[in-house]
Structure formats: structure tokens, C-alpha cells
Design an enzyme around this catalytic site. Structure first.
Site, mmCIF file in Angstrom:
data_model
loop_
_atom_site.group_PDB
_atom_site.id
_atom_site.type_symbol
_atom_site.label_atom_id
_atom_site.label_comp_id
_atom_site.label_asym_id
_atom_site.label_seq_id
_atom_site.Cartn_x
_atom_site.Cartn_y
_atom_site.Cartn_z
ATOM 1 N N ASP A 63 21.798 12.708 49.044
ATOM 2 C CA ASP A 63 20.356 13.061 48.306
ATOM 3 C C ASP A 63 19.514 13.495 49.537
ATOM 4 O OD1 ASP A 63 19.055 11.885 45.587
ATOM 5 O OD2 ASP A 63 17.483 12.284 47.289
ATOM 6 N N THR A 154 20.840 18.110 33.007
ATOM 7 C CA THR A 154 20.414 18.714 31.882
ATOM 8 C C THR A 154 19.826 19.890 32.124
ATOM 9 O OG1 THR A 154 20.124 16.489 30.662
ATOM 10 C CG2 THR A 154 19.038 18.568 29.710
ATOM 11 N N LYS A 239 23.409 19.148 24.197
ATOM 12 C CA LYS A 239 22.569 17.874 25.058
ATOM 13 C C LYS A 239 21.245 18.223 24.730
ATOM 14 C CE LYS A 239 20.709 15.214 27.881
ATOM 15 N NZ LYS A 239 20.965 13.747 28.152
ATOM 16 N N HIS A 277 18.606 2.856 3.598
ATOM 17 C CA HIS A 277 19.551 3.753 2.840
ATOM 18 C C HIS A 277 20.591 4.160 4.015
ATOM 19 C CE1 HIS A 277 21.002 7.728 1.957
ATOM 20 N NE2 HIS A 277 20.340 7.517 0.535
ATOM 21 N N CYS A 293 13.654 12.369 30.184
ATOM 22 C CA CYS A 293 14.242 13.142 29.303
ATOM 23 C C CYS A 293 13.540 13.876 28.223
ATOM 24 C CB CYS A 293 15.653 12.642 28.922
ATOM 25 S SG CYS A 293 16.365 11.897 30.541
HETATM 26 N N1 SAJ Z 1 10.395 6.202 21.895
HETATM 27 C C1 SAJ Z 1 9.806 5.917 20.910
HETATM 28 N N2 SAJ Z 1 10.169 5.577 19.623
HETATM 29 C C2 SAJ Z 1 11.577 5.305 19.639
HETATM 30 C C3 SAJ Z 1 12.218 5.457 20.677
HETATM 31 C C4 SAJ Z 1 11.670 5.851 21.720
HETATM 32 O O1 SAJ Z 1 8.184 6.064 20.768
HETATM 33 O O2 SAJ Z 1 12.032 5.094 18.391
HETATM 34 C C5 SAJ Z 1 9.792 6.428 23.081
HETATM 35 C C6 SAJ Z 1 10.047 5.471 24.419
HETATM 36 O O3 SAJ Z 1 8.988 4.261 24.231
HETATM 37 C C7 SAJ Z 1 9.956 6.424 25.468
HETATM 38 C C8 SAJ Z 1 10.374 7.627 25.042
HETATM 39 O O4 SAJ Z 1 10.496 7.602 23.664
HETATM 40 O O5 SAJ Z 1 8.538 6.668 25.773
HETATM 41 C C9 SAJ Z 1 11.897 7.943 25.414
HETATM 42 O O6 SAJ Z 1 12.787 6.823 25.193
HETATM 43 P P1 SAJ Z 1 14.367 6.869 24.788
HETATM 44 O O7 SAJ Z 1 14.597 5.369 24.388
HETATM 45 O O8 SAJ Z 1 14.653 8.005 24.076
HETATM 46 O O9 SAJ Z 1 14.875 6.804 26.356
HETATM 47 P P2 SAJ Z 1 15.221 7.892 27.506
HETATM 48 O O10 SAJ Z 1 14.483 8.854 27.765
HETATM 49 O O11 SAJ Z 1 15.479 6.665 28.613
HETATM 50 O O12 SAJ Z 1 16.741 8.263 27.135
HETATM 51 C C10 SAJ Z 1 17.060 9.229 26.261
HETATM 52 C C11 SAJ Z 1 18.271 9.008 25.434
HETATM 53 N N3 SAJ Z 1 18.525 9.875 24.467
HETATM 54 C C12 SAJ Z 1 19.016 9.616 23.440
HETATM 55 O O13 SAJ Z 1 19.095 8.466 22.977
HETATM 56 C C13 SAJ Z 1 19.152 10.924 22.393
HETATM 57 C C14 SAJ Z 1 19.456 8.635 26.246
HETATM 58 O O14 SAJ Z 1 20.658 8.499 25.442
HETATM 59 C C15 SAJ Z 1 19.793 10.009 27.094
HETATM 60 O O15 SAJ Z 1 20.992 9.984 27.755
HETATM 61 C C16 SAJ Z 1 18.362 9.994 28.097
HETATM 62 O O16 SAJ Z 1 17.334 10.456 27.133
HETATM 63 C C17 SAJ Z 1 18.823 11.353 28.934
HETATM 64 O O17 SAJ Z 1 18.902 11.117 30.200
HETATM 65 O O18 SAJ Z 1 18.690 12.461 28.452
#
Ligand code: SAJ
Length: 466
Positions: A63, A154, A239, A277, A293
Site C-alpha cells: 500500500d 470493481t 458485479k 411473499h 460501493c
Molecule cells: N441501505 C439502506 N437500506 C437497505 C440497505 C442498505 O438504506 O436496505 C443503505 C445503508 O445504510 C448504506 C448503503 O445503503 O448507507 C450501503 O449499504 P450496504 O448494506 O449495501 O453495504 P455496503 O455498501 O457496505 O456493501 C455492499 C454490499 N452489496 C450487496 O449486498 C449487493 C456488499 O455485499 C458488497 O460486497 C459491497 O457493497 C461492495 O464492496 O461492493
């Protein structure tokens, strides 16, 4: 933006790798003797390096951030994942993972190079592949015959091929014959990387069969999940589709929430029932999307569409719905303060949570930023608290929850940290001003309990009746 490469491109058709070089690589992977360099020790690279070191491979973690490398080497790194400190300490202590800022030496000594650098977007939301380009330029100058390069970051569709072209240009070697390139997109939620990288299914897309085979064999050594092989382009787009699906789903939930507020219904109940459902899985509404992400990846997809003169209407609409949620939260706070009636002086607001989601220290892209900055701009006295993140977005920080809440008129829950789920509402109510409101953007409190303790409760997506 794409990676700048010279005109010469890697071969479109499949070429036969030199059997000895490829067989040698496969043997080293199988026997656990392949030397691995992981470039980029962020939320993906660090757990990746630890997993390969634990599997017995000699790993060099690279890094550019000297302070990060120093803190890993000295065992003083603070990390969100509870298991990380001990597991990192073990592999660093045993010498199976060594960390360095020197990419050239690490690349030269490796058989396999895994690239895990960040791939953000610019202010205009176009891909910013600077970190990737820089890493590939350095790497290309030190690439040798027999190397396997795996891109775990990604990326927009087509990037893996561009990486190979850049490496060819810098090394004078030929992808598919002298070295192999594959994409294996990370699929792990920050905060749970060690577990998810080892258990989630992995997608492996090489530029040719030999690259796919070598990368699949490599990741099969550390993954208990299914290793699914495909092409590089399909892995890249799959992805992006995953996180875009999440962004779109959350946007739909956010629209339902706003509707429920308008017509006096409870979105939590509506979604719970709809999700009973067997083929429906609506996500949860919230104050907006943050993190490295989910807000970013749809932009990589939109970029690919734009390059092909396509407009992805649903993705664009989802992005703007999610972007508007902090403004919606601002509106809820305004209603909550108005509900408290005429008060003298500046309203004091305690914002709970700057981290973008529960249990992590990162506040990258957190919707709390806009909410806090707009509250301050409107003249409110804002105090913030977060048990995991040190970010304050310019507001005054409180050391404890009680300190944040004491003397406040309104509590705004932005992040669903465990500490907030188990708050003692009655005691908090006692240290607040005469009228006291709660804006709960994550619906982690029971509205009736909050009302019972004397709060005016405003839940995101919870209609207050006619
Ligand atoms: N969020 C909501 N409602 C939800 C879920 C999340 O408002 O139902 C918000 C969270 O508060 C946050 C944002 O979305 O601000 C992202 O949260 P996230 O739970 O999606 O978490 P990340 O970004 O930490 O992780 C995501 C995940 N992607 C998926 O589930 C498809 C993770 O599995 C991926 O590996 C990661 O992105 C990544 O590195 O791409």
C-alpha cells in the site's frame, strides 16, 4: 474515463499459453507455494491478504500509505472487524504476510498479483481509474513471464482487457501467452470481509481460458463458496449489477416510505407484509445511501451505458431518489422542530451516527454529511455522536450519547448502531429540553415507547395519521 493504453491490444482470439509456464503456475497455486502480492490494503485488500496468508501462501501486502503499512506491521491497526486484529497479528507475526510500500519489489518477487485498489468516481460521477492506472504502470514495468494478475477492484466493463493491454505495453510481454489476467470482483460487505470473502460465491472471469483456470484454482483455495467461472466482461457487469440492484431496491423502498408518510401508513409494516411473499425482497428505506460501493457502482454502469448512447432510466431515477433522501430527512427535522412550538433561541439538535451504516467506522458518502451541514447552515446548534466513527462533518462532537443529548431539543437517528437500538429513552428524555422530539430515519425505536417516554416521534416512512 478509461485506462490510457497504446494502440497495440491483447489478442482477440484465444492463444495457447506456454504449457510449462502455465503448468508451473498451477502447480505453485495447488501446492501453496505461489508468492502473492496484494496491491491496495483497504477494506478488500487487507482481508484478501490475510486469507491467502492463512491458507499458507507467502503474501506481500502493498500500500502506498506509509502510516497504514506501519500500523499493520506494528500490530496497532484499528479495524472494524473484531477478528481482524488477532488474525492479522498472527500472519504478520509468523512472517506469512509482510507489508510494504514498495510495489516494484513485491511484484518482481511474486507469481500472482491481486489488485485491490480503490476505483472511485469523480465529482461528475465518471469513473476515476487513476489508482488502477498508476498501479498497472508500476506493475507492468516489473511483470515477468508466468505472472497471473487478478483484478479484484470493481470496474467498468472492458477494464480488465484494458489492464491487460496496459501491462503488455509496459512489459513488452503478451497477455494469454506470457502472463494471464482475470477479474475476480470482491463481494464482501465492509465490516465482515474476512467471513464474506471466504464464504460468498466468487465470480472468476479471465481474458482467456488459462487465466480463468489459474484464478479459479487460486480463489478456490480460500473460498468455501462456489467458484463460478465466466468471461471478464460478464464478471465486471455482474458485479455492477449486484450493487445497482441494491441501489434500485433501496430507492423503491425510499419511495414507499415517502408515500407511507403521505397517506398515514407504516412502511416497516407494509414492507414486512410484502416480503412475506416468497418472491419479494424489498430492502429498507433510510436517510440515503453511503459507503464505498452502493452509491458509486451504479455510476460505473451508467458510464458504460452512456458510452453506448443508452439511458438507463430506472438506474438514473433510483440515483436521484436516493440522493434526495437527506433533503427529505431535513424536512422531517423541520416538522419535528415546528411541532415543539415556539421556543426561544437556536434549536439544538443531537445527530446520532455519522458512519454510513451500522457497526463501521467509515463515513464515506454518508447521508449524515448533508443533513448535518444543512442543519448548521440553517443556524441550528448541532452536536454529533457516533460510537464507531470519528467523523463530525464540522459539527461539535460529543464523547458520549448522554453528552450529545443533554440540553437538545431534537434527536436525529441517522445510523442504526446497536448502541442506539438499546437507548434508555426515559433517561435521555430527562436531560433534554421541555419539548423533545426524535427523528428516527432507521425506524429502530418503537414509536409507542418513544411517545410513552414523552417524545414527539417522527419516523422515516411512518405516517402520523390523518
Ligand atoms: N441501505 C439502506 N437500506 C437497505 C440497505 C442498505 O438504506 O436496505 C443503505 C445503508 O445504510 C448504506 C448503503 O445503503 O448507507 C450501503 O449499504 P450496504 O448494506 O449495501 O453495504 P455496503 O455498501 O457496505 O456493501 C455492499 C454490499 N452489496 C450487496 O449486498 C449487493 C456488499 O455485499 C458488497 O460486497 C459491497 O457493497 C461492495 O464492496 O461492493
Amino acid at each position: 474515463m478509461s485506462i490510457p493504453v497504446a494502440v497495440r491490444r491483447s489478442a482477440g482470439g484465444e492463444r495457447s499459453p506456454e504449457p510449462d509456464l502455465h503448468a508451473d503456475l498451477l502447480r505453485k497455486i495447488r501446492e501453496g507455494t505461489a508468492r502473492i502480492a496484494v496491491i491496495g490494503l483497504g477494506h478488500v485488500g487487507l482481508p484478501t491478504a490475510v486469507l491467502f496468508a492463512e491458507a499458507g501462501y507467502p503474501v506481500a501486502g502493498v500500500d502506498a500509505r506509509e502510516d497504514l503499512v506501519r500500523s499493520i506491521a506494528s500490530g496497532s491497526l484499528r479495524h472494524d472487524e473484531p477478528a481482524m486484529t488477532a488474525r492479522l497479528g498472527t500472519v504478520v507475526g509468523a512472517g506469512s504476510l509482510r507489508v510494504t510500500t514498495g510495489l516494484p519489489a513485491a511484484a518482481k518477487q511474486a507469481d500472482v498479483i491481486i489488485i485491490c485498489v480503490q476505483t472511485p468516481v469523480t465529482k461528475n460521477r465518471t469513473p476515476d481509474l487513476r489508482f488502477l492506472t498508476r498501479a498497472c504502470r508500476l506493475l507492468g514495468a516489473h511483470l515477468s513471464r508466468g505472472h497471473l494478475v487478478v483484478l479484484e477492484s470493481t470496474v467498468p466493463p472492458g477494464t480488465t482487457r484494458e489492464v491487460a493491454s496496459l501491462l503488455e505495453q509496459r512489459s513488452g510481454l503478451t497477455s494469454g501467452t506470457d502472463f494471464w489476467v482475470a477479474h475476480c470482483p470482491e463481494r464482501m460487505a465492509p465490516g465482515n470481509g474476512l467471513h464474506e470473502l471466504a464464504t460468498n460465491p466468487r465470480l472468476i472471469g479471465g481474458l482467456d481460458h488459462a487465466g480463468t483456470q489459474a484464478a479459479a484454482s487460486l480463489f478456490g483455495r480460500v473460498s468455501k463458496g462456489e467458484v463460478i467461472t465466466t468471461t471478464a466482461g460478464t464478471a465486471e457487469l455482474a458485479k455492477l449489477a449486484e450493487n445497482t440492484y441494491r441501489a434500485v431496491n433501496i430507492a423503491f423502498a425510499n419511495e414507499l416510505a415517502v408515500l407511507c408518510e403521505g397517506i398515514g401508513l407504516n412502511v416497516a409494516e407494509v414492507i414486512r407484509l410484502a416480503n412475506s411473499h416468497p418472491r419479494v425482497r424489498i430492502h429498507q428505506p433510510g436517510p440515503g445511501v453511503g459507503g464505498p460501493c452502493v452509491p458509486k457502482d451504479p455510476n460505473l454502469l451508467l458510464h458504460a451505458a452512456r458510452k453506448n448512447r443508452l439511458r438507463l432510466q430506472v438506474v438514473l431515477a433510483a440515483r436521484s431518489t436516493n440522493d434526495r433522501m437527506p433533503v427529505h430527512v431535513g424536512g422531517l427535522i423541520g416538522k419535528a422542530l415546528a411541532h415543539l412550538g415556539d421556543r426561544n433561541g437556536t434549536p439544538r439538535v443531537a445527530v446520532l451516527g455519522t458512519a454510513y451504516k451500522a457497526g463501521v467506522s467509515s463515513a464515506l458518502g454518508s447521508p449524515s454529511e448533508q443533513v448535518i451541514r444543512e442543519l448548521m447552515a440553517s443556524g441550528a446548534d448541532v452536536v454529533v455522536h457516533d460510537p464507531c466513527s470519528r467523523e463530525t462533518f464540522g459539527a461539535r462532537a460529543a464523547g458520549t450519547l448522554a453528552e450529545a443529548v443533554t440540553g437538545s431539543d431534537c434527536i436525529v437517528i441517522m445510523t442504526d448502531h446497536d448502541e442506539y437500538k438499546s437507548m434508555d429513552l426515559a433517561s435521555l428524555r430527562r436531560v433534554m429540553t421541555a419539548g423533545a422530539a426524535i427523528v428516527d430515519t432507521r425506524r429502530i425505536l418503537n414509536p409507542a415507547d418513544a411517545a410513552g417516554c414523552g417524545f414527539s416521534y417522527f419516523g422515516l416512512g411512518i405516517g402520523r395519521g390523518p
